[in-house]
Design an enzyme around this catalytic site. Structure first.
Site, short mmCIF file in Angstrom:
data_model
loop_
_atom_site.label_atom_id
_atom_site.label_comp_id
_atom_site.label_asym_id
_atom_site.label_seq_id
_atom_site.Cartn_x
_atom_site.Cartn_y
_atom_site.Cartn_z
N GLU B 104 -9.44 -31.57 30.40
CA GLU B 104 -9.16 -30.36 29.62
C GLU B 104 -10.38 -29.49 29.41
O GLU B 104 -10.31 -28.28 29.50
CB GLU B 104 -8.57 -30.73 28.24
CG GLU B 104 -7.07 -30.96 28.23
CD GLU B 104 -6.68 -32.31 28.77
OE1 GLU B 104 -7.58 -33.10 29.09
OE2 GLU B 104 -5.48 -32.57 28.88
N HIS B 173 -0.10 -37.97 19.02
CA HIS B 173 0.67 -37.03 19.82
C HIS B 173 1.57 -36.14 18.98
O HIS B 173 2.52 -35.57 19.49
CB HIS B 173 1.54 -37.79 20.85
CG HIS B 173 0.72 -38.40 21.95
ND1 HIS B 173 -0.05 -39.51 21.77
CD2 HIS B 173 0.56 -38.02 23.23
CE1 HIS B 173 -0.67 -39.81 22.90
NE2 HIS B 173 -0.31 -38.93 23.81
#
Lengths: 393, 404
Positions: B104, B173
């Site tokens: 990322e 998450h």
């Protein structure tokens, strides 16, 4: 000797002013464009690639222009030191003196359509890209005439029209950004490259390897240039890196180690790298260079290295002195002419400072400008929330 | 579910009423309330999922502007981790739909650099939880650049992906990042709800010259909403910074971000105990519909007429609409899914206190997720997000009306 004098006379009469894109013409120093060949001081050290030749081609005019530009950069940085000590410059100030050959050699191998991005030691890169010393000093002093209208500061110089993308304060962040600029260049099939500069301290950043991996996968036209001045702030390279051979750290990406104090070697390597990346994807150039000042103005630079070391480099490897010797050895200039040039540069820099000091501080309304390109009628607030700003789209 | 409803309510007008609301073209009623008169006659009852809305918006914007490209993990060959980018690789090729490695920080930086040089990247985070790996680039390289460079370097980039809680995915998450990104000047933060929101706001985000954080929600991807012909047109675009009044009312203002909590209730049905059955069976019938408007419907039976505002845009926040609404209703409840401290609701409440204090008949109320990392077990997970109507009902009804 007579021949040399005669040659000099002839050269002067025949010369057509060859205006360097950076600076006004020097009057007395030779501006001949006859090519001469000079060997680099040291051989290039390659990794996974055949190195370029040590023989470089240059001209009197080019050497003179290198000399002048590096002198300007040197004087600029020393002047910035004084301005900082007189508290006209605030916050951070990271000086580049000693490393001028990297900026100048690199610029001479590129066009303004190629892009450069660097970290926070960016004053001289801005000047190399055609930045005006007045706007540079004004930015350092936080004035309206600054290259970012006083809103960026020392670490955030930009010159978009010359494809100079700054000026970044977060160590290593500029590496993926530069790969992104190269991505755009390839996407648009521009045939241009990006030179993505970072230091030995940033060389261990994870995001560098992430970006390098993608640059190699997608064959991005990016040259990663590690300006190895051997100290990441106060930490010596051998204390920070298990492997300080930064030109090899790309693993599957080829690399070249270059004497970063030799402007002709830098020029040769950058030309070579540009051709390589346009065809093959990324390459790493490690420039072996040195900074005379500490990391920043708050660092005396002597707690982690000896004064003898600094003096030794200045004596043996100074980039400006090397070009001075070349100019003298080839009779392109006399010692007096070069001294006169130094005086002229000093005056120029002092004039630029004086002009920059005349520029006012930014208008208070500038607090709220440029937060967005499209403000869409957004309200924004100052410290006292009753002072509300509405900006029309 | 319908069987349970029938058993609870029997037959008769109430069931009929309720069943009518269940029908997808409850769009009729809704459109009537919110669309101007001339459009009521030309409404197409096309159902569109949020997924298709996003996919079509990406497709149209890529087709219109060759500088728009996509990058992210699994956006190409996998057709998108949540199938949002399905078919786009085949249509536009690998130069414009880039599958990235799982890096990322690297690919976000590359996206921002490409935007520096004038391209218009749409960077997908598989969830916004992973955006924390890249947050330096989002904030320091993207958000602040236009300001630091005094307008020389603009960053026309969109960061999109699912945000907030899903069902049973655990603490790492499930976090909501709306407050994190909305905190930063230089970013724009959008939270679409319906298919119309998704299409209009994503198109606006891609066309916008500033960095935009586009917070979707995984639980909404499969939900269908009616869309009009206007929404389906390729030039359709919604303005950034304008909220939508989903339901007009006069007694209390409820502001909400995705109105997603109702879908959570659907996912957690099995966790309900039998003593909840009385409440549950009534509320189950609304599981396809909107949470807050349905909460408002329930309140309306108690004689409380709630106005529901779908914020759509967290930064810029449509303070004008919120304040006008509170001046009309005199009460405010904010509803969000993220952690409560320093959340979006806190900002809205404070803004209303600053601007509309004299108009308030009751203290402002905020409803948010629990102040804990998201647990896994279904029963405590249910407790960690604003749960269904009877919680809000309790809060709004008791908080706003009984006490005052």
């Amino acid at each position: 000797m007579a021949a040399a004098a005669l040659r000099r006379c002839l050269t002067r009469r025949q010369s057509i002013p060859r205006v360097s894109p950076l600076l006004p013409l020097t009057r007395l120093i030779s501006d001949s464009t006859d090519p001469i060949t000079i060997e680099t001081s040291l051989p290039f050290k390659p990794h996974l690639i055949d190195p370029p030749s040590r023989s470089t081609t240059t001209t009197a005019a080019e050497l003179a222009s290198f000399f002048r530009t590096m002198l300007l950069m040197r004087r600029f940085e020393i002047a910035a030191d004084s301005l900082y000590k007189s508290k006209l410059i605030r916050g951070f100030c990271h000086l580049y003196d000693g490393q001028e050959a990297v900026a100048v050699g690199m610029e001479s191998s590129l066009t303004r359509r190629d892009a450069i991005i660097t970290a926070y030691r960016d004053h001289c890169l801005y000047l190399a890209r055609g930045g005006d010393p007045v706007s540079a000093f004004a930015e350092l002093m936080g004035r309206k005439a600054g290259c970012a209208r006083g809103k960026g500061g020392s670490m955030h110089f930009y010159k978009r029209d010359a494809n100079f993308f700054g000026g970044h304060g977060i160590v290593g962040a500029q590496v993926p950004l530069g790969c992104g600029v190269a991505f755009a260049q390839r996407y648009r099939k521009e045939g241009t490259v990006t030179f993505d500069l970072y230091g030995d301290g940033a060389a261990n950043q994870g995001q560098l390897f992430e970006a390098l991996n993608m640059a190699a996968l997608w064959k991005l036209p990016v040259v990663l240039v590690c300006e190895n001045n051997h100290y990441g702030m106060g930490t010596a390279e051998w204390k920070a890196s298990k492997s300080p051979a930064y030109y090899k750290r790309g693993d599957y990406v080829p690399g070249l180690k270059v004497d970063g104090m030799d402007v002709l070697a830098v020029k040769q390597a950058c030309k070579f790298a540009k051709d390589h990346v346009l065809a093959n994807g990324p390459i790493i150039l490690e420039m072996d260079t040195y900074r005379y000042h500490g990391h920043s103005m708050s660092d005396p630079g002597s707690t982690y290295r000896t004064r003898d070391e600094i003096a030794g480099i200045r004596q043996e490897r100074d980039p400006i002195e090397r070009v001075r010797k070349l100019l003298l050895a080839h009779d392109f200039a006399t010692a007096q002419e070069l001294k006169d040039l130094e005086k002229e540069i000093r005056k120029e820099v002092d004039a630029a400072i004086a002009k920059a000091k005349e520029s006012p501080m930014p208008d208070p309304s500038e607090l709220f400008t440029n937060v967005y390109v499209n403000d869409c009628g957004l309200e924004s607030f100052g410290v006292d929330r009753k002072v509300v700003r509405t900006v029309l789209p | 579910m319908l069987g349970a409803a029938r058993r609870q309510l029997g037959s008769g007008p109430m069931l009929g009423q309720v069943l009518r609301r269940l029908r997808p073209a409850g769009g009729d009623e809704r459109c009537e309330r919110v669309l101007p008169p001339r459009q009521r006659n030309i409404i197409l009852h096309v159902q569109m999922t949020v997924r298709d809305a996003l996919n079509s918006a990406l497709d149209e914007e890529m087709s219109a502007d060759p500088s728009v490209f996509l990058m992210g993990e699994e956006v190409g060959e996998y057709q998108g981790a949540y199938k949002i980018t399905k078919g786009l690789l085949d249509k536009y090729g690998p130069d414009r739909v880039l599958d990235t490695p799982i890096t990322e920080a690297g690919f976000t930086g590359i996206g921002v650099g490409a935007a520096y040089h004038g391209l218009r990247p749409v960077v997908e985070f598989m969830t916004f939880n992973f955006s924390m790996q890249a947050i330096d680039h989002i904030i320091n390289s993207a958000a602040k650049s236009n300001y630091m460079s005094a307008g020389q370097i603009s960053v026309p980039i969109v960061f999109r992906g699912p945000n907030g809680a899903a069902a049973g995915v655990g603490a790492q998450h499930s976090q909501c990042y709306a407050a994190w990104y909305a905190h930063v000047p230089g970013l724009k933060v959008l939270t679409p709800y319906s298919a119309e929101d998704a299409r209009g706001l994503l198109k606006a985000a891609i066309r916008d010259p500033d960095p935009v954080i586009f917070l979707e929600n995984e639980l909404l991807y499969g939900e269908s909403f009616p869309v009009s012909a206007e929404v389906l047109d390729s030039s359709f675009c919604l303005p950034i910074g304008k909220a939508k009044i989903e339901r007009e009312g006069k007694d209390v203002t409820i502001t909400a971000r995705w109105l997603v909590m109702l879908f959570r209730s659907n996912a957690l049905l099995k966790g309900f105990s039998s003593t909840d059955a009385n409440y549950l069976s009534i509320f189950l019938m609304y599981f396809h519909a909107r949470f807050c408007p349905q909460a408002a419907e329930i309140l309306s039976k108690e004689g409380i007429n709630a106005e529901v505002i779908n914020l759509r845009s967290i930064r810029p926040l449509d303070r004008a609409t919120i304040h006008a609404s509170v001046r009309k209703t005199n009460r405010l409840v904010t509803v969000e899914e993220g952690f409560p401290q320093h959340g979006v609701g806190a900002e809205i409440c404070m803004s209303v206190v600053e601007e509309c204090f004299e108009y308030l008949d009751a203290p402002v109320e905020r409803i948010a997720g629990a102040d804990v990392p998201m647990p896994y077990a279904a029963n405590i997970e249910r407790m960690a997000v604003p749960q269904v109507i009877f919680f809000v009902f309790h809060h709004i009804f008791l908080g706003c009306f009984i006490r005052w």
